[in-house]
Enzyme design. Structure first.
Site, PDB file in Angstrom:
ATOM      1  N   GLY A  34      -2.763   3.965   7.967  1.00 44.83           N
ATOM      2  CA  GLY A  34      -1.982   2.718   8.107  1.00 44.83           C
ATOM      3  C   GLY A  34      -1.470   2.668   9.479  1.00 44.83           C
ATOM      4  O   GLY A  34      -1.340   3.512  10.436  1.00 44.83           O
ATOM      5  N   GLY A  35      -0.766   1.463   9.723  1.00 40.99           N
ATOM      6  CA  GLY A  35       0.050   1.174  10.964  1.00 40.99           C
ATOM      7  C   GLY A  35      -0.681   0.686  12.140  1.00 40.99           C
ATOM      8  O   GLY A  35      -0.394   1.010  12.943  1.00 40.99           O
ATOM      9  N   HIS A  71      -1.259  -1.238  -4.510  1.00 39.97           N
ATOM     10  CA  HIS A  71      -2.461  -0.966  -3.626  1.00 39.97           C
ATOM     11  C   HIS A  71      -2.572   0.711  -3.472  1.00 39.97           C
ATOM     12  O   HIS A  71      -1.462   1.233  -2.773  1.00 39.97           O
ATOM     13  CB  HIS A  71      -2.424  -1.706  -2.318  1.00 39.97           C
ATOM     14  CG  HIS A  71      -3.999  -1.621  -1.731  1.00 39.97           C
ATOM     15  ND1 HIS A  71      -4.953  -2.043  -1.664  1.00 39.97           N
ATOM     16  CD2 HIS A  71      -4.063  -0.542  -0.569  1.00 39.97           C
ATOM     17  CE1 HIS A  71      -5.915  -1.855  -1.024  1.00 39.97           C
ATOM     18  NE2 HIS A  71      -5.563  -0.774  -0.306  1.00 39.97           N
ATOM     19  N   HIS A 105      -8.277   1.173  -4.116  1.00 38.16           N
ATOM     20  CA  HIS A 105      -9.137   0.825  -2.959  1.00 38.16           C
ATOM     21  C   HIS A 105      -9.774   2.309  -2.572  1.00 38.16           C
ATOM     22  O   HIS A 105      -8.972   3.277  -2.208  1.00 38.16           O
ATOM     23  CB  HIS A 105      -8.284   0.464  -1.511  1.00 38.16           C
ATOM     24  CG  HIS A 105      -9.136   0.331  -0.442  1.00 38.16           C
ATOM     25  ND1 HIS A 105      -8.593   0.199   0.639  1.00 38.16           N
ATOM     26  CD2 HIS A 105     -10.486   0.352  -0.230  1.00 38.16           C
ATOM     27  CE1 HIS A 105      -9.614   0.100   1.473  1.00 38.16           C
ATOM     28  NE2 HIS A 105     -10.535   0.266   1.186  1.00 38.16           N
ATOM     29  N   SER A 132       0.826  -1.049  -0.142  1.00 35.06           N
ATOM     30  CA  SER A 132      -0.117   0.098  -0.072  1.00 35.06           C
ATOM     31  C   SER A 132       0.976   1.198  -0.113  1.00 35.06           C
ATOM     32  O   SER A 132       1.624   1.277   1.045  1.00 35.06           O
ATOM     33  CB  SER A 132      -0.855  -0.005   1.205  1.00 35.06           C
ATOM     34  OG  SER A 132      -1.511   1.139   1.363  1.00 35.06           O
ATOM     35  N   ASP A 175      -6.672  -6.311   4.385  1.00 36.35           N
ATOM     36  CA  ASP A 175      -6.077  -4.954   4.416  1.00 36.35           C
ATOM     37  C   ASP A 175      -6.181  -4.357   5.752  1.00 36.35           C
ATOM     38  O   ASP A 175      -7.072  -3.985   6.158  1.00 36.35           O
ATOM     39  CB  ASP A 175      -6.941  -4.026   3.265  1.00 36.35           C
ATOM     40  CG  ASP A 175      -5.978  -2.614   3.172  1.00 36.35           C
ATOM     41  OD1 ASP A 175      -5.116  -2.456   3.725  1.00 36.35           O
ATOM     42  OD2 ASP A 175      -6.835  -1.736   2.566  1.00 36.35           O
ATOM     43  N   MET A 178     -11.846   4.718  -0.539  1.00 36.27           N
ATOM     44  CA  MET A 178     -12.497   4.991   0.713  1.00 36.27           C
ATOM     45  C   MET A 178     -13.168   6.656   0.645  1.00 36.27           C
ATOM     46  O   MET A 178     -12.505   7.380   1.050  1.00 36.27           O
ATOM     47  CB  MET A 178     -11.297   4.834   1.779  1.00 36.27           C
ATOM     48  CG  MET A 178     -11.250   3.507   2.156  1.00 36.27           C
ATOM     49  SD  MET A 178      -9.408   3.332   3.069  1.00 36.27           S
ATOM     50  CE  MET A 178      -8.395   3.502   1.565  1.00 36.27           C
ATOM     51  N   MET A 199      -8.559   8.525  -0.305  1.00 37.55           N
ATOM     52  CA  MET A 199      -9.417   8.871   0.854  1.00 37.55           C
ATOM     53  C   MET A 199      -9.869  10.314   0.768  1.00 37.55           C
ATOM     54  O   MET A 199      -9.088  11.162   0.127  1.00 37.55           O
ATOM     55  CB  MET A 199      -8.577   8.794   1.975  1.00 37.55           C
ATOM     56  CG  MET A 199      -7.907   7.496   2.377  1.00 37.55           C
ATOM     57  SD  MET A 199      -7.269   7.410   4.145  1.00 37.55           S
ATOM     58  CE  MET A 199      -6.279   5.901   3.760  1.00 37.55           C
ATOM     59  N   ASP A 219      -4.591   3.748  -2.153  1.00 38.25           N
ATOM     60  CA  ASP A 219      -5.673   4.206  -1.277  1.00 38.25           C
ATOM     61  C   ASP A 219      -5.985   5.398  -1.345  1.00 38.25           C
ATOM     62  O   ASP A 219      -5.453   6.579  -1.320  1.00 38.25           O
ATOM     63  CB  ASP A 219      -5.254   4.023   0.153  1.00 38.25           C
ATOM     64  CG  ASP A 219      -4.956   2.594   0.665  1.00 38.25           C
ATOM     65  OD1 ASP A 219      -5.998   1.924   0.668  1.00 38.25           O
ATOM     66  OD2 ASP A 219      -3.854   2.304   1.117  1.00 38.25           O
ATOM     67  N   MET A 227     -12.048  -5.574   5.377  1.00 40.47           N
ATOM     68  CA  MET A 227     -10.852  -4.626   6.016  1.00 40.47           C
ATOM     69  C   MET A 227     -10.564  -5.371   7.489  1.00 40.47           C
ATOM     70  O   MET A 227     -11.580  -5.637   8.293  1.00 40.47           O
ATOM     71  CB  MET A 227     -11.613  -3.343   6.225  1.00 40.47           C
ATOM     72  CG  MET A 227     -11.836  -2.270   4.906  1.00 40.47           C
ATOM     73  SD  MET A 227     -10.143  -2.075   4.403  1.00 40.47           S
ATOM     74  CE  MET A 227      -9.226  -1.244   5.608  1.00 40.47           C
TER      75      MET A 227
HETATM   76  C1  DX5 Z   1      -6.161   1.761   5.624  1.00 43.74           C
HETATM   77  C2  DX5 Z   1      -5.779   1.417   4.294  1.00 43.74           C
HETATM   78  C3  DX5 Z   1      -4.784   0.561   4.209  1.00 43.74           C
HETATM   79  C4  DX5 Z   1      -3.280   0.849   4.681  1.00 43.74           C
HETATM   80  C5  DX5 Z   1      -2.727  -0.400   5.503  1.00 43.74           C
HETATM   81  O1  DX5 Z   1      -7.239   2.354   5.553  1.00 43.74           O
HETATM   82  O2  DX5 Z   1      -6.754   0.889   3.526  1.00 43.74           O
HETATM   83  O3  DX5 Z   1      -4.357   0.064   2.879  1.00 43.74           O
HETATM   84  O4  DX5 Z   1      -2.351   1.478   3.911  1.00 43.74           O
HETATM   85  O5  DX5 Z   1      -1.522   0.160   6.050  1.00 43.74           O
HETATM   86  P1  DX5 Z   1      -0.890  -1.059   6.930  1.00 43.74           P
HETATM   87  O6  DX5 Z   1      -0.352  -2.323   6.288  1.00 43.74           O
HETATM   88  O7  DX5 Z   1       0.259  -0.157   7.715  1.00 43.74           O
HETATM   89  O8  DX5 Z   1      -1.847  -1.415   8.075  1.00 43.74           O
HETATM   90 ZN    ZN Z   2      -6.201   0.091   1.487  1.00 42.11          ZN
END
Ligand code: DX5
Ligand code: ZN
Length: 224
Positions: A142-143, A31, A64, A8, A173, A66, A35, A33, A135
């Protein structure tokens, strides 16, 4: 077939995407994201950025979304050439119509479920999709740590996909790393998003290979 590992780029350097793409060549897909600070409390980028990524990426893009009002916006990402476009079930008024529109525009169609969204209502329309994204954290950042109870949906979805012989990829994810990917694979996921687990590594390709090997091991010891 081997597990798919999709790094991602939420964890990448936002002013150096093209450079960072070159550090994850062993990825299966990238991937992306999107948002909107409305569907989730965070903001990344929209269609113009994804169009530029599409022009320079060495790998197909796994987008993806969001975002809210996805029925209005999602097809543009398919028209931009994305390999796969996944939208949130919670954000669509007509998921089946949208899936058909994405496929007609040449993309694989994916449907994503937040941790609190039940799978049941979506099982009977699963055949309209190419990917189900469970999800494993609350979308937005992330993280975060993986939320264990979301894996029950992975097990149920795997049963349905196998029972009906569907060609649906089962993606997870959020919070996926080297400590848990084998167990998550054993529950039936076949496509793994990893942000921080890949980008924190000094050798990202080595880390991608390691994650894939662990997931393949999990598939050998499947317990779904
Ligand atoms: C979170 C995203 C993920 C995110 C995952 O809403 O959809 O794709 O980047 O990050 P990690 O792998 O650090 O949890
Ligand atoms: Zn994602």
């Amino acid at each position: 077939m081997s597990a798919r590992i999709n790094p991602s780029i939420l964890s990448a350097d936002f002013v150096n995407f093209e450079r960072d793409f070159k550090t994850i060549e062993h990825a299966d897909y990238i991937h992306v994201d999107v948002m909107d600070n409305h569907f989730v409390p965070n903001l990344t980028f929209g269609l113009p950025m994804v169009q530029r990524m599409q022009a320079v990426t060495p790998k197909p893009l796994d987008v993806h979304l969001m975002i809210s009002n996805v029925d209005r916006w999602a097809t543009g990402y398919a028209e931009a050439g994305a390999f796969s476009v996944t939208f949130h079930a919670e954000a669509s008024d007509n998921p089946v119509a949208l899936a058909r529109s994405l496929r007609a525009a040449g993309a694989r169609a994916g449907i994503a479920l937040k941790p609190g969204t039940a799978l049941d209502g979506y099982l009977e329309i699963l055949h309209e999709f190419d990917q189900l994204l469970v999800m494993t954290v609350e979308p937005g950042f992330g993280g975060q740590a993986l939320i264990e109870h979301t894996l029950e949906k992975v097990v149920s979805a795997r049963r349905k996909i196998d029972a009906d012989n569907l060609k649906v990829w089962l993606q997870v994810d959020g919070g996926i790393d080297e400590t848990n990917i084998e167990a998550v694979a054993a529950k039936g996921a076949d496509t793994f998003v990893a942000g921080s687990a890949v980008f924190k590594a000094t050798d990202r390709n080595l880390q991608i290979d390691k994650l894939r090997d662990l997931a393949d091991l999990g598939h050998k010891h499947a317990n779904h």
